[in-house]
Design a protein around this motif. Structure first.
Motif, PDB file in Angstrom:
ATOM      1  N   ALA A  20       9.863 -11.334  -0.765  1.00  0.00           N
ATOM      2  CA  ALA A  20       9.249 -10.013  -0.588  1.00  0.00           C
ATOM      3  C   ALA A  20       8.579  -9.566  -1.871  1.00  0.00           C
ATOM      4  CB  ALA A  20      10.312  -9.000  -0.161  1.00  0.00           C
ATOM      5  N   MET A  21       9.221  -9.785  -2.996  1.00  0.00           N
ATOM      6  CA  MET A  21       8.643  -9.399  -4.271  1.00  0.00           C
ATOM      7  C   MET A  21       7.394 -10.234  -4.546  1.00  0.00           C
ATOM      8  SD  MET A  21       8.847  -7.224  -6.632  1.00  0.00           S
ATOM      9  CE  MET A  21      10.393  -6.569  -6.065  1.00  0.00           C
ATOM     10  N   GLY A  22       7.420 -11.502  -4.188  1.00  0.00           N
ATOM     11  CA  GLY A  22       6.258 -12.360  -4.396  1.00  0.00           C
ATOM     12  C   GLY A  22       5.032 -11.847  -3.662  1.00  0.00           C
ATOM     13  N   GLU A  23       5.229 -11.339  -2.460  1.00  0.00           N
ATOM     14  CA  GLU A  23       4.124 -10.781  -1.694  1.00  0.00           C
ATOM     15  C   GLU A  23       3.576  -9.524  -2.362  1.00  0.00           C
ATOM     16  OE1 GLU A  23       5.823 -10.250   2.167  1.00  0.00           O
ATOM     17  OE2 GLU A  23       5.927 -12.400   2.552  1.00  0.00           O
ATOM     18  N   ALA A  24       4.473  -8.684  -2.879  1.00  0.00           N
ATOM     19  CA  ALA A  24       4.039  -7.463  -3.554  1.00  0.00           C
ATOM     20  C   ALA A  24       3.282  -7.790  -4.829  1.00  0.00           C
ATOM     21  CB  ALA A  24       5.244  -6.571  -3.868  1.00  0.00           C
ATOM     22  N   VAL A  25       3.789  -8.770  -5.567  1.00  0.00           N
ATOM     23  CA  VAL A  25       3.116  -9.187  -6.802  1.00  0.00           C
ATOM     24  C   VAL A  25       1.718  -9.707  -6.482  1.00  0.00           C
ATOM     25  CG1 VAL A  25       3.152 -10.867  -8.684  1.00  0.00           C
ATOM     26  CG2 VAL A  25       5.226  -9.638  -8.088  1.00  0.00           C
ATOM     27  N   ALA A  26       1.594 -10.461  -5.416  1.00  0.00           N
ATOM     28  CA  ALA A  26       0.292 -11.017  -5.043  1.00  0.00           C
ATOM     29  C   ALA A  26      -0.732  -9.919  -4.796  1.00  0.00           C
ATOM     30  CB  ALA A  26       0.432 -11.906  -3.813  1.00  0.00           C
ATOM     31  N   GLU A  27      -0.290  -8.807  -4.216  1.00  0.00           N
ATOM     32  CA  GLU A  27      -1.209  -7.699  -3.956  1.00  0.00           C
ATOM     33  C   GLU A  27      -1.675  -7.022  -5.244  1.00  0.00           C
ATOM     34  OE1 GLU A  27       0.249  -4.915  -1.076  1.00  0.00           O
ATOM     35  OE2 GLU A  27       0.917  -6.515   0.251  1.00  0.00           O
ATOM     36  N   LEU A  28      -0.780  -6.957  -6.234  1.00  0.00           N
ATOM     37  CA  LEU A  28      -1.101  -6.273  -7.489  1.00  0.00           C
ATOM     38  C   LEU A  28      -1.689  -7.210  -8.536  1.00  0.00           C
ATOM     39  CD1 LEU A  28       2.140  -4.120  -7.882  1.00  0.00           C
ATOM     40  CD2 LEU A  28      -0.037  -3.434  -6.865  1.00  0.00           C
ATOM     41  N   ASP A  29      -1.496  -8.489  -8.358  1.00  0.00           N
ATOM     42  CA  ASP A  29      -1.856  -9.503  -9.348  1.00  0.00           C
ATOM     43  C   ASP A  29      -3.353  -9.810  -9.290  1.00  0.00           C
ATOM     44  OD1 ASP A  29      -1.828 -11.558 -11.177  1.00  0.00           O
ATOM     45  OD2 ASP A  29      -0.888 -12.998  -9.822  1.00  0.00           O
ATOM     46  N   VAL A  30      -4.121  -9.055 -10.044  1.00  0.00           N
ATOM     47  CA  VAL A  30      -5.586  -9.156  -9.998  1.00  0.00           C
ATOM     48  C   VAL A  30      -6.085 -10.519 -10.457  1.00  0.00           C
ATOM     49  CG1 VAL A  30      -7.729  -8.165 -10.907  1.00  0.00           C
ATOM     50  CG2 VAL A  30      -5.823  -6.661 -10.301  1.00  0.00           C
ATOM     51  N   ASN A  31      -5.493 -11.075 -11.511  1.00  0.00           N
ATOM     52  CA  ASN A  31      -5.989 -12.353 -12.037  1.00  0.00           C
ATOM     53  C   ASN A  31      -5.344 -13.570 -11.380  1.00  0.00           C
ATOM     54  OD1 ASN A  31      -3.473 -12.395 -13.233  1.00  0.00           O
ATOM     55  ND2 ASN A  31      -4.226 -12.391 -15.342  1.00  0.00           N
ATOM     56  N   GLY A  32      -4.399 -13.364 -10.467  1.00  0.00           N
ATOM     57  CA  GLY A  32      -3.827 -14.454  -9.697  1.00  0.00           C
ATOM     58  C   GLY A  32      -2.901 -15.384 -10.445  1.00  0.00           C
ATOM     59  N   ASP A  33      -2.323 -14.925 -11.549  1.00  0.00           N
ATOM     60  CA  ASP A  33      -1.442 -15.815 -12.314  1.00  0.00           C
ATOM     61  C   ASP A  33       0.016 -15.768 -11.866  1.00  0.00           C
ATOM     62  OD1 ASP A  33      -0.655 -13.359 -13.336  1.00  0.00           O
ATOM     63  OD2 ASP A  33      -0.979 -13.888 -15.442  1.00  0.00           O
ATOM     64  N   GLY A  34       0.326 -14.951 -10.840  1.00  0.00           N
ATOM     65  CA  GLY A  34       1.684 -14.872 -10.322  1.00  0.00           C
ATOM     66  C   GLY A  34       2.594 -13.946 -11.102  1.00  0.00           C
ATOM     67  N   MET A  35       2.036 -13.253 -12.083  1.00  0.00           N
ATOM     68  CA  MET A  35       2.807 -12.315 -12.884  1.00  0.00           C
ATOM     69  C   MET A  35       1.992 -11.044 -13.045  1.00  0.00           C
ATOM     70  SD  MET A  35       4.339 -15.227 -15.439  1.00  0.00           S
ATOM     71  CE  MET A  35       4.729 -14.175 -16.738  1.00  0.00           C
ATOM     72  N   LEU A  36       2.653  -9.976 -13.477  1.00  0.00           N
ATOM     73  CA  LEU A  36       1.955  -8.707 -13.628  1.00  0.00           C
ATOM     74  C   LEU A  36       1.853  -8.311 -15.093  1.00  0.00           C
ATOM     75  CD1 LEU A  36       3.511  -6.614 -10.721  1.00  0.00           C
ATOM     76  CD2 LEU A  36       1.334  -7.840 -10.761  1.00  0.00           C
ATOM     77  N   GLN A  75      17.306  -1.256 -12.432  1.00  0.00           N
ATOM     78  CA  GLN A  75      17.633  -0.355 -13.536  1.00  0.00           C
ATOM     79  C   GLN A  75      16.992   1.024 -13.364  1.00  0.00           C
ATOM     80  OE1 GLN A  75      16.172  -2.466 -16.945  1.00  0.00           O
ATOM     81  NE2 GLN A  75      17.769  -4.015 -16.861  1.00  0.00           N
ATOM     82  N   GLY A  76      16.138   1.161 -12.367  1.00  0.00           N
ATOM     83  CA  GLY A  76      15.465   2.434 -12.134  1.00  0.00           C
ATOM     84  C   GLY A  76      14.267   2.661 -13.038  1.00  0.00           C
ATOM     85  N   LEU A  77      13.794   1.600 -13.692  1.00  0.00           N
ATOM     86  CA  LEU A  77      12.653   1.727 -14.591  1.00  0.00           C
ATOM     87  C   LEU A  77      11.323   1.549 -13.868  1.00  0.00           C
ATOM     88  CD1 LEU A  77      14.094  -0.298 -17.596  1.00  0.00           C
ATOM     89  CD2 LEU A  77      13.875   2.186 -17.407  1.00  0.00           C
ATOM     90  N   LEU A  78      11.346   0.852 -12.737  1.00  0.00           N
ATOM     91  CA  LEU A  78      10.139   0.597 -11.945  1.00  0.00           C
ATOM     92  C   LEU A  78      10.367   1.056 -10.516  1.00  0.00           C
ATOM     93  CD1 LEU A  78       9.305  -3.078 -13.037  1.00  0.00           C
ATOM     94  CD2 LEU A  78       8.210  -0.994 -13.847  1.00  0.00           C
ATOM     95  N   PRO A  79       9.298   1.483  -9.840  1.00  0.00           N
ATOM     96  CA  PRO A  79       9.431   1.828  -8.423  1.00  0.00           C
ATOM     97  C   PRO A  79       9.573   0.574  -7.582  1.00  0.00           C
ATOM     98  CG  PRO A  79       7.147   1.961  -9.104  1.00  0.00           C
ATOM     99  CD  PRO A  79       7.952   1.677 -10.341  1.00  0.00           C
ATOM    100  N   ASP A  80       9.976   0.737  -6.335  1.00  0.00           N
ATOM    101  CA  ASP A  80      10.081  -0.378  -5.401  1.00  0.00           C
ATOM    102  C   ASP A  80       8.670  -0.843  -5.045  1.00  0.00           C
ATOM    103  OD1 ASP A  80      10.578  -2.238  -3.447  1.00  0.00           O
ATOM    104  OD2 ASP A  80      11.697  -0.877  -2.154  1.00  0.00           O
ATOM    105  N   MET A  81       8.258  -1.960  -5.602  1.00  0.00           N
ATOM    106  CA  MET A  81       6.909  -2.469  -5.389  1.00  0.00           C
ATOM    107  C   MET A  81       6.796  -3.318  -4.132  1.00  0.00           C
ATOM    108  SD  MET A  81       5.826  -3.479  -9.257  1.00  0.00           S
ATOM    109  CE  MET A  81       5.930  -2.274 -10.563  1.00  0.00           C
ATOM    110  N   SER A  82       7.893  -3.602  -3.472  1.00  0.00           N
ATOM    111  CA  SER A  82       7.849  -4.469  -2.296  1.00  0.00           C
ATOM    112  C   SER A  82       7.335  -3.752  -1.064  1.00  0.00           C
ATOM    113  CB  SER A  82       9.229  -5.043  -2.018  1.00  0.00           C
ATOM    114  OG  SER A  82      10.143  -4.021  -1.687  1.00  0.00           O
ATOM    115  N   VAL A  83       7.210  -2.432  -1.102  1.00  0.00           N
ATOM    116  CA  VAL A  83       6.767  -1.681   0.078  1.00  0.00           C
ATOM    117  C   VAL A  83       5.304  -1.297   0.004  1.00  0.00           C
ATOM    118  CG1 VAL A  83       9.046  -0.797   0.612  1.00  0.00           C
ATOM    119  CG2 VAL A  83       7.535   0.524  -0.883  1.00  0.00           C
ATOM    120  N   ASN A  84       4.616  -1.647  -1.053  1.00  0.00           N
ATOM    121  CA  ASN A  84       3.207  -1.254  -1.186  1.00  0.00           C
ATOM    122  C   ASN A  84       2.288  -2.206  -0.513  1.00  0.00           C
ATOM    123  OD1 ASN A  84       3.753   1.039  -2.571  1.00  0.00           O
ATOM    124  ND2 ASN A  84       3.593   0.082  -4.565  1.00  0.00           N
TER     125      ASN A  84
END
Length: 84
Positions: A20-36, A75-84
């Motif tokens: 699920a996180m991988g899918e969310a990262v793919a949506e945000l990952d503009v350069n396609g490197d698999g990381m943000l 840790q509550g430092l980032l929002p839940d990115m899997s629902v975007n």
């Protein structure tokens, strides 16, 4: 045998979270490197400061991988990115 079953179930739950996180990262990952990068995170979540990003980037490579994203959310430092 019971320990094995618990281990397999635990690993399955972790795999589902990673997928699920991988899918969310793919949506945000503009350069396609698999990381943000900080700019990719801030484009979607402008309230995330560079300091917060650095705190979540535990290996200090300038990018967040799935494990760092999950840990940052737990840790509550980032929002839940899997629902975007």
């Amino acid at each position: 045998m019971m320990k094995f079953i618990v281990l397999v179930l635990g690993l399955g739950a972790l795999a589902n979270a990673a997928i699920a996180m991988g899918e969310a990262v793919a949506e945000l990952d503009v350069n396609g490197d698999g990381m943000l990068s900080v700019s990719e995170v801030q484009a979607a979540y402008p309230d995330i400061s560079a300091e917060t990003f650095s705190e979540v980037d535990t290996n200090s490579d300038g990018a967040l991988d799935d494990a760092e994203l999950i840990a940052g959310q737990e840790q509550g430092l980032l929002p839940d990115m899997s629902v975007n």
